[in-house]
Scaffold this motif. Structure first.
Motif, PDB file in Angstrom:
ATOM      1  N   PRO A 255      12.736   2.162 -13.685  1.00  0.00           N
ATOM      2  CA  PRO A 255      12.620   1.480 -14.979  1.00  0.00           C
ATOM      3  C   PRO A 255      12.385  -0.019 -14.821  1.00  0.00           C
ATOM      4  O   PRO A 255      13.026  -0.687 -14.008  1.00  0.00           O
ATOM      5  N   GLY A 256      11.421  -0.539 -15.584  1.00  0.00           N
ATOM      6  CA  GLY A 256      11.078  -1.952 -15.550  1.00  0.00           C
ATOM      7  C   GLY A 256       9.940  -2.300 -14.629  1.00  0.00           C
ATOM      8  O   GLY A 256       9.370  -3.394 -14.732  1.00  0.00           O
ATOM      9  N   GLU A 257       9.585  -1.400 -13.705  1.00  0.00           N
ATOM     10  CA  GLU A 257       8.476  -1.671 -12.791  1.00  0.00           C
ATOM     11  C   GLU A 257       7.154  -1.328 -13.474  1.00  0.00           C
ATOM     12  O   GLU A 257       7.063  -0.359 -14.241  1.00  0.00           O
ATOM     13  N   VAL A 258       6.108  -2.127 -13.187  1.00  0.00           N
ATOM     14  CA  VAL A 258       4.836  -2.014 -13.910  1.00  0.00           C
ATOM     15  C   VAL A 258       3.673  -2.090 -12.933  1.00  0.00           C
ATOM     16  O   VAL A 258       3.662  -2.921 -12.019  1.00  0.00           O
ATOM     17  N   ALA A 259       2.688  -1.224 -13.151  1.00  0.00           N
ATOM     18  CA  ALA A 259       1.460  -1.210 -12.355  1.00  0.00           C
ATOM     19  C   ALA A 259       0.258  -1.432 -13.266  1.00  0.00           C
ATOM     20  O   ALA A 259       0.325  -1.210 -14.476  1.00  0.00           O
ATOM     21  N   ALA A 260      -0.841  -1.864 -12.671  1.00  0.00           N
ATOM     22  CA  ALA A 260      -2.083  -2.023 -13.419  1.00  0.00           C
ATOM     23  C   ALA A 260      -3.249  -1.601 -12.555  1.00  0.00           C
ATOM     24  O   ALA A 260      -3.188  -1.648 -11.329  1.00  0.00           O
ATOM     25  N   THR A 261      -4.326  -1.212 -13.213  1.00  0.00           N
ATOM     26  CA  THR A 261      -5.571  -0.915 -12.518  1.00  0.00           C
ATOM     27  C   THR A 261      -6.726  -1.281 -13.436  1.00  0.00           C
ATOM     28  O   THR A 261      -6.601  -1.229 -14.664  1.00  0.00           O
ATOM     29  N   ALA A 262      -7.838  -1.671 -12.840  1.00  0.00           N
ATOM     30  CA  ALA A 262      -9.025  -2.036 -13.608  1.00  0.00           C
ATOM     31  C   ALA A 262     -10.226  -1.374 -12.966  1.00  0.00           C
ATOM     32  O   ALA A 262     -11.096  -2.018 -12.386  1.00  0.00           O
ATOM     33  N   GLY A 263     -10.247  -0.037 -13.039  1.00  0.00           N
ATOM     34  CA  GLY A 263     -11.339   0.746 -12.494  1.00  0.00           C
ATOM     35  C   GLY A 263     -12.261   1.200 -13.609  1.00  0.00           C
ATOM     36  O   GLY A 263     -12.661   0.407 -14.466  1.00  0.00           O
ATOM     37  N   THR A 264     -12.606   2.487 -13.624  1.00  0.00           N
ATOM     38  CA  THR A 264     -13.452   2.998 -14.701  1.00  0.00           C
ATOM     39  C   THR A 264     -12.832   2.693 -16.050  1.00  0.00           C
ATOM     40  O   THR A 264     -13.496   2.283 -16.997  1.00  0.00           O
ATOM     41  N   SER A 265     -11.525   2.915 -16.156  1.00  0.00           N
ATOM     42  CA  SER A 265     -10.771   2.458 -17.314  1.00  0.00           C
ATOM     43  C   SER A 265      -9.806   1.371 -16.860  1.00  0.00           C
ATOM     44  O   SER A 265      -9.563   1.198 -15.670  1.00  0.00           O
ATOM     45  N   GLY A 266      -9.251   0.637 -17.818  1.00  0.00           N
ATOM     46  CA  GLY A 266      -8.238  -0.362 -17.512  1.00  0.00           C
ATOM     47  C   GLY A 266      -6.891   0.137 -17.981  1.00  0.00           C
ATOM     48  O   GLY A 266      -6.771   0.631 -19.106  1.00  0.00           O
ATOM     49  N   VAL A 267      -5.876   0.013 -17.135  1.00  0.00           N
ATOM     50  CA  VAL A 267      -4.573   0.599 -17.451  1.00  0.00           C
ATOM     51  C   VAL A 267      -3.461  -0.360 -17.064  1.00  0.00           C
ATOM     52  O   VAL A 267      -3.498  -0.989 -16.006  1.00  0.00           O
ATOM     53  N   ILE A 268      -2.462  -0.468 -17.951  1.00  0.00           N
ATOM     54  CA  ILE A 268      -1.151  -0.987 -17.584  1.00  0.00           C
ATOM     55  C   ILE A 268      -0.172   0.159 -17.763  1.00  0.00           C
ATOM     56  O   ILE A 268      -0.181   0.847 -18.794  1.00  0.00           O
ATOM     57  N   TYR A 269       0.660   0.386 -16.754  1.00  0.00           N
ATOM     58  CA  TYR A 269       1.532   1.569 -16.712  1.00  0.00           C
ATOM     59  C   TYR A 269       2.931   1.116 -16.316  1.00  0.00           C
ATOM     60  O   TYR A 269       3.146   0.653 -15.191  1.00  0.00           O
ATOM     61  N   GLY A 270       3.868   1.193 -17.262  1.00  0.00           N
ATOM     62  CA  GLY A 270       5.233   0.766 -17.000  1.00  0.00           C
ATOM     63  C   GLY A 270       6.203   1.925 -17.032  1.00  0.00           C
ATOM     64  O   GLY A 270       6.051   2.863 -17.824  1.00  0.00           O
ATOM     65  N   VAL A 271       7.211   1.880 -16.182  1.00  0.00           N
ATOM     66  CA  VAL A 271       8.194   2.962 -16.083  1.00  0.00           C
ATOM     67  C   VAL A 271       9.425   2.622 -16.912  1.00  0.00           C
ATOM     68  O   VAL A 271       9.904   1.482 -16.909  1.00  0.00           O
TER      69      VAL A 271
END
Length: 492
Positions: A255-271
């Motif tokens: 909980p509280g950790e966050v990832a991001a990616t900017a590939g085909t789509s852009g995503v921010i993903y937090g737990v």
């Protein structure tokens, strides 16, 4: 002991061979070199052939073998990551019945919206944590309504990773994480949603057997092993959608950790450990790879469909003879704020964070006497960064307030201009790692096969390669102008 990771992307399939003891990549390959086609039979539709994914996966595995950097007989487990939300249908002979309706297909938006109202918004959100929206369940309902001959032949429905595991092992399995991303899972009853299957009239027999993400999902068939120069019986011990897998590959599990990616789509993903939801379903909550009924770990996902697609289009139109590196370098020479040029990067189907509206991509304020190619490239990168900020503000409304974001140093995060723009406009530092979805899938296989005693052990050699902090460059005025243009477009 070696691990094989397969990442079924929209553009290509990536494969990595990882030494488990060192978490070191011994070989990696991508196939094809050119981007895989997306079939659009009508505006807003998007399909791909599952058999194409399988062919590409086999090619990529053989390319890894050709490096002669390892002995294929030493591979002990297989992990799979895959593009989320796609629908794959097979008959009783495990033959594909139609092309997969993939993640960025918009045809089922109205079907999902109608289900949301019929089941009840509060019940949907509190039990499913999402609106059925444009997810896999609604896509299956579209097939049922529009292709009844195909629907009548379905033996099993799958997500893309379930299909690749089936081709490897002959077994059809799924997971709570996969069911939740398809909006088939009830988090209150911890089972397949009776509301969804009763409303749409689905037979529960269509669903594969449910297993944990980190667990055996079948063993490699002898016939496939022979074709791929692998040992028969190797277990598939991990399957995950690409964004939960990207988070895993960045050691984002708590909980509280966050990832991001900017590939085909852009995503921010937090737990998070809370069964929360956005009232408008603009960001979506799914079971994370380490979700259990006893220890809830959920991923809150912001998705922007048009990120990499917009930049790929830009290259095809403005820089077909240049590399992305050259484009990035040129854009860095344009002034901050691109001399007023603003870009809305939403040209790849319905955007969930914009209430499933198809906004389209737009260029605003072009001055033919001022703006050149470098302005355009910079404005696209800034526009994508602004889209991330817009989405992150929605996540903040829902209690996700990251103090640092982890991302792989790849795709748009290879651009110093984009990365600094992202950090400046969000106000959140970014840690960059050398990561890859196929490597994450390989390490996931090691966790599932209990080659690692814990996820912590799987990432003990992982360290950031760069930390990017906010600078004194002020993009806020440009962002507010961009936001006003977007909101005007949303009211049209």
């Amino acid at each position: 002991m070696l691990l094989l990771g397969i990442d079924i992307g929209t553009s290509s399939v990536k494969v990595s061979i990882v030494d488990a003891s060192l978490q070191k990549v011994l070989a990696a390959a991508q196939y094809p070199d050119a981007e895989s086609p997306i079939i659009a039979l009508q505006p807003g539709w998007a399909e791909q052939s599952p058999e194409m994914w399988w062919e590409h996966a086999q090619h990529a595995i053989r390319l890894c073998h050709q490096t002669a950097a390892y002995n294929p007989a030493d591979i002990a487990a297989i992990g799979i990551a895959y593009q989320m939300h796609g629908l794959v249908l097979v008959d009783q002979h495990q033959q594909v019945l139609r092309n997969s309706i993939i993640w960025c297909d918009s045809r089922a938006v109205a079907i999902g919206d109608k289900a949301f109202e019929a089941i009840g918004p509060e019940r949907c959100l509190s039990h499913l944590l999402n609106s059925p929206g444009n997810f896999t369940a609604s896509k299956l309902a579209w097939v049922k309504a529009n292709e009844p001959e195909i629907y009548s032949k379905i033996d099993k429905i799958m997500l893309p990773g379930d299909f690749i595991a089936m081709k490897l092992t002959g077994e059809v399995t799924t997971s709570v994480s996969a069911l939740s991303e398809g909006v088939f899972f009830d988090f209150k009853t911890n089972s397949i949603s009776e509301d969804v299957i009763n409303y749409f009239g689905f037979d529960e027999a269509l669903f594969p057997v449910i297993r944990e993400v980190f667990s055996p999902h079948g063993n490699l068939l002898s016939s496939v092993a022979q074709k791929l120069s692998l040992k028969p019986g190797i277990p598939v011990t991990y399957k995950s959608g690409d964004q939960p897998n990207n988070a895993l590959s960045l050691n984002v599990l708590n909980p509280g950790e966050v990832a991001a990616t900017a590939g085909t789509s852009g995503v921010i993903y937090g737990v998070t450990d809370q069964l929360g939801y956005d009232q408008q379903s603009r960001v979506n909550t799914f079971a994370h790879v380490n979700y259990t009924e006893q220890q809830k770990r959920l991923g809150v996902l912001l998705c922007i469909n048009g990120v990499g697609s917009m930049y790929r289009w830009l290259k095809q139109v403005f820089g077909p003879d240049e590399s992305y590196l050259q484009m990035n370098a040129g854009a860095a020479g344009a002034p901050l704020g691109s001399d007023g040029l603003r870009v809305l990067p939403f040209g790849n189907g319905a955007e969930r964070m914009l209430n499933n509206k198809i906004v389209g991509a737009h260029f605003h304020n072009i001055d033919l006497n001022i703006h050149g190619r470098n302005h355009v490239v910079r404005a696209v990168q800034e526009g994508i960064a602004f889209a991330f900020r817009y989405g992150l503000d929605i996540m903040r409304e829902n209690g996700m307030n990251p103090t640092i974001i982890r991302a792989g140093k790849n795709n748009l995060f290879l651009s110093e201009l984009f990365t600094q723009s992202f950090v400046n406009i969000t106000g959140v530092p970014v840690e960059l790692y050398k990561n890859d979805g196929s490597v994450g899938a390989a390490l996931g296989a090691g966790i599932g096969a209990q080659i690692f005693s814990s996820p912590k052990q799987a990432f003990e050699h992982m360290h950031p390669v760069q930390l990017v902090q906010p600078s004194t460059q002020h993009l806020e005025p440009a962002y507010q102008e961009w936001k006003a243009l977007l909101e005007k477009q949303l009211t049209n």
